[in-house]
Scaffold this active site. Structure first.
Site, short mmCIF file in Angstrom:
data_model
loop_
_atom_site.label_atom_id
_atom_site.label_comp_id
_atom_site.label_asym_id
_atom_site.label_seq_id
_atom_site.Cartn_x
_atom_site.Cartn_y
_atom_site.Cartn_z
N ASP A 173 6.53 -1.76 3.49
CA ASP A 173 7.64 -0.62 3.56
C ASP A 173 8.69 -0.74 4.45
OD1 ASP A 173 5.79 0.64 1.47
OD2 ASP A 173 4.48 1.09 3.30
N GLY B 65 11.71 -1.57 3.62
CA GLY B 65 13.21 -1.18 3.04
C GLY B 65 13.59 -2.61 2.32
N LYS B 66 12.74 -3.51 1.61
CA LYS B 66 13.24 -4.55 1.35
C LYS B 66 13.66 -4.20 -0.07
CE LYS B 66 9.03 -6.06 1.39
NZ LYS B 66 7.95 -5.25 2.07
N ALA C 119 2.80 -3.09 -4.43
CA ALA C 119 4.07 -2.96 -3.90
C ALA C 119 4.84 -1.72 -4.59
CB ALA C 119 4.74 -4.03 -4.29
N GLY C 120 5.63 -1.21 -3.56
CA GLY C 120 6.44 -0.19 -3.99
C GLY C 120 7.84 -0.33 -3.63
N HIS C 121 8.89 -0.60 -4.32
CA HIS C 121 10.17 -0.80 -3.69
C HIS C 121 11.20 0.05 -4.42
CE1 HIS C 121 9.05 -5.33 -3.00
NE2 HIS C 121 8.48 -4.61 -2.26
N GLN D 267 4.91 -6.48 0.02
CA GLN D 267 4.21 -6.21 1.13
C GLN D 267 4.74 -6.98 2.25
OE1 GLN D 267 1.80 -7.84 -1.67
NE2 GLN D 267 2.35 -5.55 -2.39
N THR E 295 1.18 5.35 -3.58
CA THR E 295 0.13 6.10 -3.58
C THR E 295 0.62 7.43 -3.05
OG1 THR E 295 -0.29 5.45 -1.52
CG2 THR E 295 -1.43 4.31 -3.23
N GLY E 296 1.84 7.78 -2.52
CA GLY E 296 2.18 9.16 -2.01
C GLY E 296 1.69 9.24 -0.69
N PRO F 100 0.73 9.77 3.24
CA PRO F 100 1.66 9.78 4.30
C PRO F 100 1.45 8.59 5.10
CG PRO F 100 -0.13 11.57 4.40
CD PRO F 100 -0.22 10.71 3.22
N LYS G 28 16.53 1.15 8.38
CA LYS G 28 16.33 2.55 8.82
C LYS G 28 16.86 2.97 10.08
CE LYS G 28 13.57 4.59 5.82
NZ LYS G 28 12.03 5.08 5.31
N ASP H 268 19.03 4.51 11.18
CA ASP H 268 19.61 5.98 11.07
C ASP H 268 18.56 7.01 11.41
OD1 ASP H 268 18.83 4.92 8.44
OD2 ASP H 268 19.02 6.73 7.82
P1 IMP Z 1 -4.18 -3.57 -1.41
O1 IMP Z 1 -3.03 -4.46 -1.56
O2 IMP Z 1 -4.17 -2.48 -2.44
O3 IMP Z 1 -5.54 -4.31 -1.69
O4 IMP Z 1 -4.30 -2.80 -0.08
C1 IMP Z 1 -4.76 -3.56 1.08
C2 IMP Z 1 -3.95 -2.75 2.23
O5 IMP Z 1 -2.59 -3.50 2.19
C3 IMP Z 1 -3.84 -1.40 2.50
O6 IMP Z 1 -3.74 -1.30 3.82
C4 IMP Z 1 -2.53 -1.09 1.81
O7 IMP Z 1 -2.37 0.25 2.24
C5 IMP Z 1 -1.73 -2.14 2.37
N1 IMP Z 1 -0.60 -2.34 1.15
C6 IMP Z 1 -0.80 -2.99 0.06
N2 IMP Z 1 0.44 -3.08 -0.44
C7 IMP Z 1 1.40 -2.62 0.23
C8 IMP Z 1 2.65 -2.39 0.36
O8 IMP Z 1 3.29 -2.57 -0.77
N3 IMP Z 1 3.28 -1.71 1.33
C9 IMP Z 1 2.54 -1.36 2.46
N4 IMP Z 1 1.17 -1.40 2.55
C10 IMP Z 1 0.58 -2.04 1.44
#
Ligand code: IMP
Length: 437
Positions: A27, A29-30, A53-55, A237, A314-315, A317, A344, A346
């Protein structure tokens, strides 16, 4: 060997691939950085991870949360490759494809999915959740997207690749065999088994959507490379979650360092050129695990709200803390970062004082990040350097010299500490909000 020949052998190769990697816990900001670089790239490639991942990319005030499709997708001339190292949940990928098609973004002939990718199947998600629940107070905080279980299946020869979708009868056979075994395991957790017939019906529909995009991405990338095309590898990640170099088991299941470009996309290591390490101006992490610079007070809440630090996937916090340069230094070393992007910055505007962790002490002695397991990380004391803050809004600034002095000092300190040049500073979520150095 003649001397002349030896010199030719050691001349640097002209063409190299570039890699973007997160240097913290994800997270950073990639997505925005990759989107910016994608404009001048012929190919953007995901090479590991999955829809954990969530970009997020913001274009024309529209937010695109991406989980599997590479962040180059919004540049119509850029090809997007999901290479063999990525694990794929068909439901998520087809929903993303659908979102783009509805938005008029063409994917035919520019989205390529490796037949070697392993499939995240319904039982992987059920197992991920069942294990998390069984861990009780020792939960790892996974995204429950099935990442650990699918990668476990991959290395224990129980995985099912996209390749098997090409022959439905074989897929049905393999899926049924695995699902029956997984259902027995689920029973031991008192979790309802998956409905094999119903899941197969659903998968057969999703399969039809995905088939036209399946490709030999290895050949595709080799050809692109030999034609001197610009290839950008999009890390997901971050280094602090690498399955080998994180404080295991507070990890993700894949290797997140640039070495995974070789295993996850077939690009030889000597063809890796620039490695851009993305550093968020503060730290966040989701899920469990030690976090030396965590802010559990109101200041942490304030930064979370201002930085909108809630999981894209996952939403949840995100936990918030000061920038941990001891950890980032390690991440840059192990990944061989050649340049840095700060994101980030700012969000820190308006803070009176800003702290940066510059080392760790355990029992009065300095200890490097690399020597710490999760138990040491939970006990150590961070050593901080304090900076005076600034109040100005930075979002419309696009020259380094126009940044407030205190902000410049903060950024220069990061560069001096890491001894790696800063190439880009992101000053807001929108595409145009950045400073190039
Ligand atoms: P998993 O990858 O879903 O097995 O989660 C293992 C750990 O990696 C957990 O602490 C997740 O919150 C973290 N994690 C997995 N993917 C991401 C990501 O894209 N951003 C931030 N944390 C992540």
């Amino acid at each position: 060997m003649s001397k002349e020949f030896a010199i030719i052998q050691f001349l640097p190769m002209r063409n190299t691939v570039s890699v973007v990697i997160g240097t913290q816990w994800g997270d950073e900001g990639k997505g925005k950085i990759v989107d910016l670089l994608a404009e001048k790239s012929d190919y953007v490639v995901r090479f590991h991870g999955g829809n954990n991942a969530g970009h997020t990319i913001v274009v024309n005030n529209k937010k695109y949360p991406l989980h599997l499709v590479p962040s180059g997708v919004l540049h119509s001339k850029t090809n997007c490759v999901i290479a063999n190292g990525v694990v794929i949940d068909l439901e998520v990928l087809t929903a993303e494809i659908d979102m783009f098609i509805k938005d008029g973004i063409k994917l035919d002939g520019r989205l390529f999915i490796s037949e070697r990718c392993h499939l995240i199947l319904p039982y992987h998600k059920a197992l991920d959740l069942a294990f998390e629940n069984a861990r009780g107070k020792d939960k790892l905080g996974t995204t429950t997207r099935g990442i650990g279980p699918v990668l476990a299946d991959k290395v224990s020869y129980n995985g099912i690749r996209i390749y098997e979708l090409l022959n439905w009868d074989i897929f049905v056979e393999k899926f049924t065999f695995q699902a029956k075994i997984k259902n027995e395991i689920l029973k031991t957790f008192n979790v309802s088994p998956i409905d094999i017939k119903k899941e197969l019906e659903r998968l057969s529909e999703l399969r039809k959507i995905i088939l036209p995009f399946i490709a030999d991405t290895y050949q595709l990338l080799q050809k692109a490379f030999s034609e001197n095309r610009k290839i950008l590898m999009e890390g997901a990640q971050a280094v602090m979650l690498d399955v080998d170099f994180s404080p295991y088991p507070f990890s993700t299941g894949s290797n997140t360092i640039p070495g995974a470009v070789n295993t996850g996309a077939g690009i030889p290591v000597q063809k890796i050129g620039d490695i851009l390490g993305v550093v968020k101006a503060y730290t966040s992490r989701v899920g469990g695990g030690p976090f030396p610079t965590e802010l559990t007070d109101e200041l942490g809440d304030e930064i979370r709200e201002k930085g909108q630090e809630f999981g894209t996937t996952t939403g949840r916090p995100r936990r918030i803390g000061w920038l941990d340069l001891e950890a980032v230094k390690f991440a840059c070393q192990v990944s061989g970062a050649t340049e840095i992007a700060i994101t980030k910055i700012d969000i820190l505007s308006g803070l009176e004082k800003i702290k940066v962790c510059i080392g760790y002490k355990l029992n009065g002695k300095s200890i490097p990040y690399s020597s710490c397991g999760y138990q040491e990380l939970a006990k150590l004391t961070p050593v901080y350097k304090e900076f005076s803050g600034w109040t100005e809004d930075l979002t419309n600034i696009n020259k380094f010299a126009d940044l407030p002095n205190n902000c410049q000092n903060y950024i220069k300190f990061i560069e001096d500490f890491l001894k790696i040049p800063i190439k880009l500073i992101s000053t807001g979520p929108k595409r145009e909000e950045y400073i190039k150095l």
